[in-house]
Design a protein around this motif. Structure first.
Motif, PDB file in Angstrom:
ATOM      1  N   ARG A 108      -2.299  17.136  -4.068  1.00  0.00           N
ATOM      2  CA  ARG A 108      -0.805  17.529  -4.195  1.00  0.00           C
ATOM      3  C   ARG A 108      -0.353  16.323  -5.320  1.00  0.00           C
ATOM      4  N   GLY A 109       0.796  16.805  -5.920  1.00  0.00           N
ATOM      5  CA  GLY A 109       1.295  16.174  -7.058  1.00  0.00           C
ATOM      6  C   GLY A 109       2.622  15.044  -6.396  1.00  0.00           C
ATOM      7  N   GLU A 110       3.391  14.537  -7.291  1.00  0.00           N
ATOM      8  CA  GLU A 110       4.334  13.787  -6.906  1.00  0.00           C
ATOM      9  C   GLU A 110       5.491  14.679  -6.627  1.00  0.00           C
ATOM     10  N   ASP A 111       6.387  14.372  -5.473  1.00  0.00           N
ATOM     11  CA  ASP A 111       7.420  14.891  -4.930  1.00  0.00           C
ATOM     12  C   ASP A 111       8.572  14.072  -4.551  1.00  0.00           C
ATOM     13  N   ARG A 112       9.613  13.760  -5.538  1.00  0.00           N
ATOM     14  CA  ARG A 112      10.433  12.996  -5.363  1.00  0.00           C
ATOM     15  C   ARG A 112      11.629  13.270  -3.821  1.00  0.00           C
ATOM     16  N   GLY A 113      11.598  14.419  -3.778  1.00  0.00           N
ATOM     17  CA  GLY A 113      12.404  14.709  -2.382  1.00  0.00           C
ATOM     18  C   GLY A 113      11.758  14.247  -1.138  1.00  0.00           C
ATOM     19  N   SER A 114      10.140  14.359  -1.148  1.00  0.00           N
ATOM     20  CA  SER A 114       9.839  13.732   0.130  1.00  0.00           C
ATOM     21  C   SER A 114       9.257  12.357  -0.025  1.00  0.00           C
ATOM     22  N   ARG A 115       9.456  11.688  -1.169  1.00  0.00           N
ATOM     23  CA  ARG A 115       9.148  10.524  -1.375  1.00  0.00           C
ATOM     24  C   ARG A 115       7.679  10.179  -1.575  1.00  0.00           C
ATOM     25  N   ARG A 116       6.959  11.110  -2.113  1.00  0.00           N
ATOM     26  CA  ARG A 116       5.561  11.176  -2.338  1.00  0.00           C
ATOM     27  C   ARG A 116       5.242  11.002  -3.802  1.00  0.00           C
ATOM     28  N   TRP A 117       4.535   9.821  -3.803  1.00  0.00           N
ATOM     29  CA  TRP A 117       4.120   9.140  -5.245  1.00  0.00           C
ATOM     30  C   TRP A 117       2.658   9.309  -5.246  1.00  0.00           C
ATOM     31  N   LEU A 118       2.288   9.016  -6.734  1.00  0.00           N
ATOM     32  CA  LEU A 118       0.935   8.916  -6.942  1.00  0.00           C
ATOM     33  C   LEU A 118       0.504   7.452  -7.248  1.00  0.00           C
ATOM     34  N   GLU A 119      -0.404   6.940  -6.612  1.00  0.00           N
ATOM     35  CA  GLU A 119      -0.781   5.375  -6.473  1.00  0.00           C
ATOM     36  C   GLU A 119      -2.227   5.516  -6.678  1.00  0.00           C
ATOM     37  N   ALA A 120      -2.539   3.900  -6.895  1.00  0.00           N
ATOM     38  CA  ALA A 120      -3.989   3.799  -7.237  1.00  0.00           C
ATOM     39  C   ALA A 120      -4.557   3.140  -6.225  1.00  0.00           C
ATOM     40  N   HIS A 121      -5.732   3.362  -5.795  1.00  0.00           N
ATOM     41  CA  HIS A 121      -6.579   2.941  -4.537  1.00  0.00           C
ATOM     42  C   HIS A 121      -7.803   2.580  -4.918  1.00  0.00           C
ATOM     43  N   GLU A 122      -8.295   1.322  -4.414  1.00  0.00           N
ATOM     44  CA  GLU A 122      -9.652   0.990  -4.973  1.00  0.00           C
ATOM     45  C   GLU A 122     -10.912   1.469  -3.483  1.00  0.00           C
ATOM     46  N   ARG A 123     -12.042   1.877  -4.120  1.00  0.00           N
ATOM     47  CA  ARG A 123     -13.016   1.958  -3.132  1.00  0.00           C
ATOM     48  C   ARG A 123     -13.993   0.856  -3.305  1.00  0.00           C
ATOM     49  N   TRP A 124     -14.166   0.243  -1.991  1.00  0.00           N
ATOM     50  CA  TRP A 124     -14.803  -1.076  -2.175  1.00  0.00           C
ATOM     51  C   TRP A 124     -16.430  -0.653  -1.332  1.00  0.00           C
ATOM     52  N   ALA A 125     -17.331  -1.403  -1.871  1.00  0.00           N
ATOM     53  CA  ALA A 125     -18.564  -1.260  -1.128  1.00  0.00           C
ATOM     54  C   ALA A 125     -18.846  -2.830  -0.719  1.00  0.00           C
ATOM     55  N   TYR A 126     -19.508  -2.931   0.637  1.00  0.00           N
ATOM     56  CA  TYR A 126     -19.748  -4.279   0.933  1.00  0.00           C
ATOM     57  C   TYR A 126     -21.146  -4.603   1.169  1.00  0.00           C
ATOM     58  N   ASP A 127     -21.763  -5.513   0.291  1.00  0.00           N
ATOM     59  CA  ASP A 127     -23.313  -6.033   0.247  1.00  0.00           C
ATOM     60  C   ASP A 127     -23.206  -7.163   1.373  1.00  0.00           C
ATOM     61  N   GLU A 128     -23.565  -6.907   2.516  1.00  0.00           N
ATOM     62  CA  GLU A 128     -23.716  -7.892   3.376  1.00  0.00           C
ATOM     63  C   GLU A 128     -24.762  -8.786   3.457  1.00  0.00           C
TER      64      GLU A 128
END
Length: 232
Positions: A108-128
Motif C-alpha cells: 500500500r501507498g501513503e494515505d493522508r486520510g488514514s494517517r498511513r505514511w511510508l517509513e524506513a525500517h531496519e532488518r537486523w541479524a544477530y551474530d550470537e
C-alpha cells in the motif's frame, strides 16, 4: 520550466527551509530551490544520491510481516540516531524511491486520510557468537506494518489490538497463530536483551555514509530512564 535545484532537507528543518524559499514537489516528495543562487538554501544543497543497493545489503533478508522486537540492550542505536540528519534524508528518499512509494510488505501507498505514511525500517541479524547486531537490509514499510513490527511499542501506545489485527490480515494467520507468534517474538526478545551487542553498520559506511558513534550501554540506560520520567 524554471530550473530546479534539488535539496536534502531533514523533516525537522522543513519549515525553516520553506521560510527561505524552498518549495515542495509532491510528485517526487522532495524539496527544491526554485532557482539557483538562493544563498539561504545552500546549506541544504543536495549530496550525491545513495545507490539503490547498498554494498552487502541482502534485499531478501527478513521478508514479509512479523513481530521484530529490538533487544532492550540495543535501544537508541537505530540507524537514524547514528547518521547525520541529511544522510538520513538521503537514505529515506532512496528507500521509498526504490520501493516505488509503496510498502514492501502490504504494497500500500501513503494515505493522508488514514494517517498511513511510508517509513524506513531496519532488518537486523544477530551474530550470537560475536555478540554483534548486523544491519542486513533497509526496507520501506507503511505505518501499519511498522506498528505491527514494533509490537512492544504498540502495546505501550495501547494500539496492540489494531497491530494484531493487521498482522492477521496481512499474513493470513489465525487468532491462535498470531498470539503464538507474538509470544515467541517476546521470548526471543528477552533472550537477546540479556546480551550487550556491538553494532555493525558496514553496509552504510561502505556506501560512504558517515556514522556517529552509537551511545554506550550506560548512555542507553540513562536515555531509557529519561524517557520514562514523568513529564511536568
Amino acid at each position: 520550466m524554471p530550473q530546479r535545484i534539488w535539496l536534502d532537507v531533514p523533516f525537522a528543518e522543513k519549515d525553516e527551509a520553506k521560510a527561505h524559499g524552498a518549495r515542495w514537489d509532491p510528485t517526487v516528495k522532495r524539496w527544491y530551490a526554485p532557482r539557483p543562487g538562493i544563498a539561504e538554501l545552500e546549506r541544504w544543497a543536495a549530496l550525491p544520491d545513495i545507490p539503490d543497493l547498498l554494498p552487502g545489503e541482502d534485499r531478501a533478508f527478513g521478508s514479509g510481516l512479523f513481530v521484530d522486537l529490538v533487544p532492550s540492550s540495543c535501544w537508541f542505536t537505530n540507524v537514524r540516531s547514528c547518521v547525520a540528519k541529511r544522510d538520513w534524508e538521503r537514505l529515506r528518499r532512496m528507500i521509498t524511491g526504490r520501493a516505488g512509494q509503496r510498502c514492501e510488505i502490504c504494497l500500500r501507498g501513503e494515505d493522508r486520510g488514514s494517517r498511513r505514511w511510508l517509513e524506513a525500517h531496519e532488518r537486523w541479524a544477530y551474530d550470537e557468537g560475536a555478540h554483534t547486531q548486523v544491519l542486513r537490509r533497509l526496507i520501506c514499510v507503511c505505518t501499519d506494518c511498522h506498528t505491527t513490527t514494533h509490537f512492544g511499542l504498540a502495546q505501550v501506545r495501547g494500539i496492540d489490538d489494531r497491530a494484531l489485527a493487521h498482522l492477521r490480515e496481512v499474513t493470513g494467520m489465525s487468532e491462535l497463530e498470531a498470539d503464538e507468534h507474538v509470544a515467541a517474538a517476546f521470548d526471543l526478545w528477552r533472550r537477546r536483551s540479556a546480551t550487550e551487542w556491538a553494532l555493525d553498520l558496514s553496509i552504510l559506511t561502505d556506501a560512504g555514509i558517515t556514522i556517529t558513534p552509537p551511545p554506550t550501554a550506560a548512555e542507553r540506560a540513562a536515555a531509557e530512564q529519561h524517557d520514562h520520567e514523568p513529564r511536568r
